[in-house]
Motif scaffolding. Structure first.
Motif, PDB file in Angstrom:
ATOM      1  N   ASP A   1     -26.857 -48.504  18.022  1.00 35.73           N
ATOM      2  CA  ASP A   1     -25.812 -48.517  16.753  1.00 35.73           C
ATOM      3  C   ASP A   1     -24.590 -49.035  17.408  1.00 35.73           C
ATOM      4  O   ASP A   1     -24.235 -49.230  18.533  1.00 35.73           O
ATOM      5  CB  ASP A   1     -25.553 -47.104  16.431  1.00 35.73           C
ATOM      6  CG  ASP A   1     -26.415 -46.546  15.550  1.00 35.73           C
ATOM      7  OD1 ASP A   1     -27.760 -46.145  15.988  1.00 35.73           O
ATOM      8  OD2 ASP A   1     -26.191 -46.018  14.504  1.00 35.73           O
TER       9      ASP A   1
ATOM     10  N   TYR B   1     -20.133 -42.560  19.433  1.00 32.30           N
ATOM     11  CA  TYR B   1     -19.238 -41.560  20.071  1.00 32.30           C
ATOM     12  C   TYR B   1     -19.759 -41.052  21.521  1.00 32.30           C
ATOM     13  O   TYR B   1     -20.928 -40.555  21.422  1.00 32.30           O
ATOM     14  CB  TYR B   1     -19.034 -40.246  19.111  1.00 32.30           C
ATOM     15  CG  TYR B   1     -18.088 -40.663  17.946  1.00 32.30           C
ATOM     16  CD1 TYR B   1     -18.938 -40.881  16.693  1.00 32.30           C
ATOM     17  CD2 TYR B   1     -16.754 -40.227  17.970  1.00 32.30           C
ATOM     18  CE1 TYR B   1     -18.347 -41.068  15.673  1.00 32.30           C
ATOM     19  CE2 TYR B   1     -16.260 -40.657  16.645  1.00 32.30           C
ATOM     20  CZ  TYR B   1     -17.015 -41.033  15.508  1.00 32.30           C
ATOM     21  OH  TYR B   1     -16.270 -41.177  14.538  1.00 32.30           O
TER      22      TYR B   1
ATOM     23  N   PHE C   1     -18.983 -38.507  24.935  1.00 36.57           N
ATOM     24  CA  PHE C   1     -18.244 -37.372  25.196  1.00 36.57           C
ATOM     25  C   PHE C   1     -18.478 -37.061  26.605  1.00 36.57           C
ATOM     26  O   PHE C   1     -19.350 -37.350  27.130  1.00 36.57           O
ATOM     27  CB  PHE C   1     -18.771 -36.111  24.361  1.00 36.57           C
ATOM     28  CG  PHE C   1     -18.872 -35.932  22.910  1.00 36.57           C
ATOM     29  CD1 PHE C   1     -19.564 -36.820  22.160  1.00 36.57           C
ATOM     30  CD2 PHE C   1     -17.877 -35.209  22.300  1.00 36.57           C
ATOM     31  CE1 PHE C   1     -19.188 -36.903  20.630  1.00 36.57           C
ATOM     32  CE2 PHE C   1     -17.734 -35.318  21.094  1.00 36.57           C
ATOM     33  CZ  PHE C   1     -18.393 -35.948  20.054  1.00 36.57           C
TER      34      PHE C   1
ATOM     35  N   TYR D   1     -18.369 -33.255  28.830  1.00 42.67           N
ATOM     36  CA  TYR D   1     -18.209 -31.871  29.032  1.00 42.67           C
ATOM     37  C   TYR D   1     -18.240 -31.517  30.279  1.00 42.67           C
ATOM     38  O   TYR D   1     -18.975 -31.960  31.032  1.00 42.67           O
ATOM     39  CB  TYR D   1     -19.277 -31.257  28.064  1.00 42.67           C
ATOM     40  CG  TYR D   1     -19.168 -31.302  26.553  1.00 42.67           C
ATOM     41  CD1 TYR D   1     -19.742 -32.394  26.039  1.00 42.67           C
ATOM     42  CD2 TYR D   1     -18.421 -30.547  26.040  1.00 42.67           C
ATOM     43  CE1 TYR D   1     -19.740 -32.718  24.436  1.00 42.67           C
ATOM     44  CE2 TYR D   1     -18.422 -30.438  24.352  1.00 42.67           C
ATOM     45  CZ  TYR D   1     -19.029 -31.667  23.763  1.00 42.67           C
ATOM     46  OH  TYR D   1     -18.903 -31.896  22.492  1.00 42.67           O
TER      47      TYR D   1
ATOM     48  N   ARG E   1     -13.609 -37.260  23.722  1.00 41.69           N
ATOM     49  CA  ARG E   1     -14.359 -37.871  22.935  1.00 41.69           C
ATOM     50  C   ARG E   1     -13.870 -39.234  22.500  1.00 41.69           C
ATOM     51  O   ARG E   1     -12.800 -39.544  22.498  1.00 41.69           O
ATOM     52  CB  ARG E   1     -14.684 -37.160  21.540  1.00 41.69           C
ATOM     53  CG  ARG E   1     -15.234 -37.814  20.405  1.00 41.69           C
ATOM     54  CD  ARG E   1     -15.206 -37.176  18.810  1.00 41.69           C
ATOM     55  NE  ARG E   1     -14.093 -37.230  18.399  1.00 41.69           N
ATOM     56  CZ  ARG E   1     -13.237 -36.141  18.347  1.00 41.69           C
ATOM     57  NH1 ARG E   1     -13.678 -35.215  18.513  1.00 41.69           N
ATOM     58  NH2 ARG E   1     -12.050 -36.645  17.690  1.00 41.69           N
TER      59      ARG E   1
ATOM     60  N   THR F   1     -23.417 -39.644  20.485  1.00 41.77           N
ATOM     61  CA  THR F   1     -24.108 -39.471  19.266  1.00 41.77           C
ATOM     62  C   THR F   1     -23.984 -40.690  18.598  1.00 41.77           C
ATOM     63  O   THR F   1     -22.867 -41.427  18.161  1.00 41.77           O
ATOM     64  CB  THR F   1     -23.517 -38.448  18.444  1.00 41.77           C
ATOM     65  OG1 THR F   1     -23.947 -38.779  17.040  1.00 41.77           O
ATOM     66  CG2 THR F   1     -22.098 -38.305  18.318  1.00 41.77           C
TER      67      THR F   1
ATOM     68  N   SER G   1     -23.668 -43.312  15.784  1.00 42.35           N
ATOM     69  CA  SER G   1     -23.093 -43.156  14.319  1.00 42.35           C
ATOM     70  C   SER G   1     -22.335 -41.904  14.091  1.00 42.35           C
ATOM     71  O   SER G   1     -21.658 -41.757  13.065  1.00 42.35           O
ATOM     72  CB  SER G   1     -23.912 -43.308  13.313  1.00 42.35           C
ATOM     73  OG  SER G   1     -24.792 -41.888  13.011  1.00 42.35           O
ATOM     74  N   GLY G   2     -22.189 -40.651  14.934  1.00 45.54           N
ATOM     75  CA  GLY G   2     -21.683 -39.556  14.689  1.00 45.54           C
ATOM     76  C   GLY G   2     -22.412 -38.736  13.732  1.00 45.54           C
ATOM     77  O   GLY G   2     -21.999 -37.726  13.357  1.00 45.54           O
ATOM     78  N   ASN G   3     -23.625 -39.215  13.276  1.00 44.78           N
ATOM     79  CA  ASN G   3     -24.469 -38.723  12.186  1.00 44.78           C
ATOM     80  C   ASN G   3     -25.480 -37.876  12.650  1.00 44.78           C
ATOM     81  O   ASN G   3     -26.325 -37.449  11.918  1.00 44.78           O
ATOM     82  CB  ASN G   3     -24.552 -39.379  11.046  1.00 44.78           C
ATOM     83  CG  ASN G   3     -25.055 -38.797   9.822  1.00 44.78           C
ATOM     84  OD1 ASN G   3     -24.807 -37.766   9.698  1.00 44.78           O
ATOM     85  ND2 ASN G   3     -26.037 -39.576   9.076  1.00 44.78           N
ATOM     86  N   THR G   4     -25.612 -38.001  13.887  1.00 45.83           N
ATOM     87  CA  THR G   4     -27.046 -37.216  14.886  1.00 45.83           C
ATOM     88  C   THR G   4     -26.460 -36.381  15.629  1.00 45.83           C
ATOM     89  O   THR G   4     -25.286 -36.486  16.339  1.00 45.83           O
ATOM     90  CB  THR G   4     -27.655 -38.376  15.022  1.00 45.83           C
ATOM     91  OG1 THR G   4     -26.870 -39.429  15.998  1.00 45.83           O
ATOM     92  CG2 THR G   4     -28.597 -39.181  14.030  1.00 45.83           C
ATOM     93  N   PRO G   5     -27.434 -35.566  16.318  1.00 43.48           N
ATOM     94  CA  PRO G   5     -26.950 -34.468  17.408  1.00 43.48           C
ATOM     95  C   PRO G   5     -26.507 -35.376  18.441  1.00 43.48           C
ATOM     96  O   PRO G   5     -27.103 -36.295  18.751  1.00 43.48           O
ATOM     97  CB  PRO G   5     -28.150 -33.634  17.445  1.00 43.48           C
ATOM     98  CG  PRO G   5     -28.756 -33.739  16.102  1.00 43.48           C
ATOM     99  CD  PRO G   5     -28.658 -35.094  15.434  1.00 43.48           C
ATOM    100  N   LEU G   6     -26.159 -34.573  19.556  1.00 43.35           N
ATOM    101  CA  LEU G   6     -25.698 -35.337  20.924  1.00 43.35           C
ATOM    102  C   LEU G   6     -26.903 -35.351  21.645  1.00 43.35           C
ATOM    103  O   LEU G   6     -27.805 -34.566  21.732  1.00 43.35           O
ATOM    104  CB  LEU G   6     -24.743 -34.232  21.339  1.00 43.35           C
ATOM    105  CG  LEU G   6     -23.263 -34.359  20.930  1.00 43.35           C
ATOM    106  CD1 LEU G   6     -22.673 -33.277  21.702  1.00 43.35           C
ATOM    107  CD2 LEU G   6     -22.594 -35.684  21.152  1.00 43.35           C
TER     108      LEU G   6
ATOM    109  N   PHE H   1     -27.661 -35.586  25.685  1.00 46.88           N
ATOM    110  CA  PHE H   1     -27.008 -35.567  26.780  1.00 46.88           C
ATOM    111  C   PHE H   1     -27.732 -36.093  28.003  1.00 46.88           C
ATOM    112  O   PHE H   1     -28.819 -36.179  27.814  1.00 46.88           O
ATOM    113  CB  PHE H   1     -26.819 -33.999  27.061  1.00 46.88           C
ATOM    114  CG  PHE H   1     -25.967 -33.055  26.472  1.00 46.88           C
ATOM    115  CD1 PHE H   1     -26.265 -32.871  25.029  1.00 46.88           C
ATOM    116  CD2 PHE H   1     -24.486 -32.574  26.824  1.00 46.88           C
ATOM    117  CE1 PHE H   1     -25.307 -31.943  24.158  1.00 46.88           C
ATOM    118  CE2 PHE H   1     -23.847 -32.060  26.167  1.00 46.88           C
ATOM    119  CZ  PHE H   1     -24.014 -31.545  24.710  1.00 46.88           C
ATOM    120  N   GLY H   2     -27.046 -36.460  28.916  1.00 47.23           N
ATOM    121  CA  GLY H   2     -27.441 -36.500  30.308  1.00 47.23           C
ATOM    122  C   GLY H   2     -27.913 -35.438  30.973  1.00 47.23           C
ATOM    123  O   GLY H   2     -27.619 -34.371  30.581  1.00 47.23           O
TER     124      GLY H   2
END
Lengths: 114, 117
Positions: free
Chosen positions: A29, A33, A35, A37, A50, A95, A97-102, A104-105
């Motif tokens: 994509d 986005y 992130f 944490y 973010r 994520t 497009s921001g439209n799918t779940p995260l 993670f590493g």
């Protein structure tokens, strides 16, 4: 497919040292986005930052800074003058497009020794 | 902004019992996500809602798992006939998705730690 790689499983530093946590991501994509944490021993995931894929400016927040480089698909996190309270597991996530779940590493466990 | 609230914080149950967890998201967030985290791993996606609609379920979500968000506010995650492999931290998160690839927030709760004995 989307993927986040945190190659450093564990890092140990002495207090006041600087430390960089690496994050490399894969996505097709053009809008996405990223992130970071922090997960202290108590278990909650604490939001740190973010970043939108269109914003390549590096960011600094106190002792924390982030280096986003699209050319190398990396979003590295640096803690300056580390403190014992920085000891935690740090996760990078993506994520598309921001439209799918995260996604993670696997996380990097940072231990800061007094 | 009171954050994302999850209850209970800890749950110990015997194998074969049913358990239910609750998540209260940030009120203005329209999306609610469930993740599972096992020891030494990053969180893995289970399912998510936009308002009351369940938009996606991971293949990790076996038929023993069910999630609801009946009025688009709080959500529940139920595990039926628990197995020892279900022992994990169950994390809830909420965000606001405004469409057109615009995302705001993405806050996690403190999680519910499930131990199946």
């Amino acid at each position: 497919a989307q993927k986040v790689t945190q190659a450093q499983t564990e890092i140990s530093v002495v207090e006041k040292e600087d430390v960089t946590l690496d994050c490399v991501y894969e996505t097709r994509d053009t809008t996405y986005y990223l992130f970071w944490y922090k997960q202290p021993p108590s278990g909650e995931l604490v939001f740190l930052i973010r970043r939108n894929s269109f914003d390549e400016q590096n960011e600094i927040s106190g002792r924390y800074s982030w280096n986003f480089q699209k050319s190398t698909s990396s979003f590295n996190f640096t803690i300056t003058a580390s403190q014992v309270v920085d000891s935690a597991v740090y996760f990078c996530a993506l994520t598309p497009s921001g439209n799918t779940p995260l996604v993670f590493g696997k996380g990097t466990r940072l231990s800061v020794i007094a | 902004d009171t954050g994302v609230s999850q209850n209970p914080r800890h749950k110990i149950t015997k194998r074969g019992q049913n358990v239910t967890f609750r998540c209260d998201p940030i009120s203005e967030h329209n999306r609610l996500y469930w993740y599972r985290q096992t020891l030494g791993q990053g969180p893995e996606f289970l399912t998510y809602f936009q308002n009351e609609a369940q938009l996606e379920k991971s293949r990790l979500l076996s038929d023993r798992f069910s999630a609801e968000r009946p009025k688009g506010s709080f959500s529940t995650l139920e595990i039926q006939r628990t197995e020892q492999g279900d022992s994990a931290m169950y994390l809830c998160a909420s965000s606001f998705y405004a469409g057109d690839r615009v995302l705001r927030g993405y806050t996690f709760g403190s999680g519910t730690r499930l131990t199946v004995v």
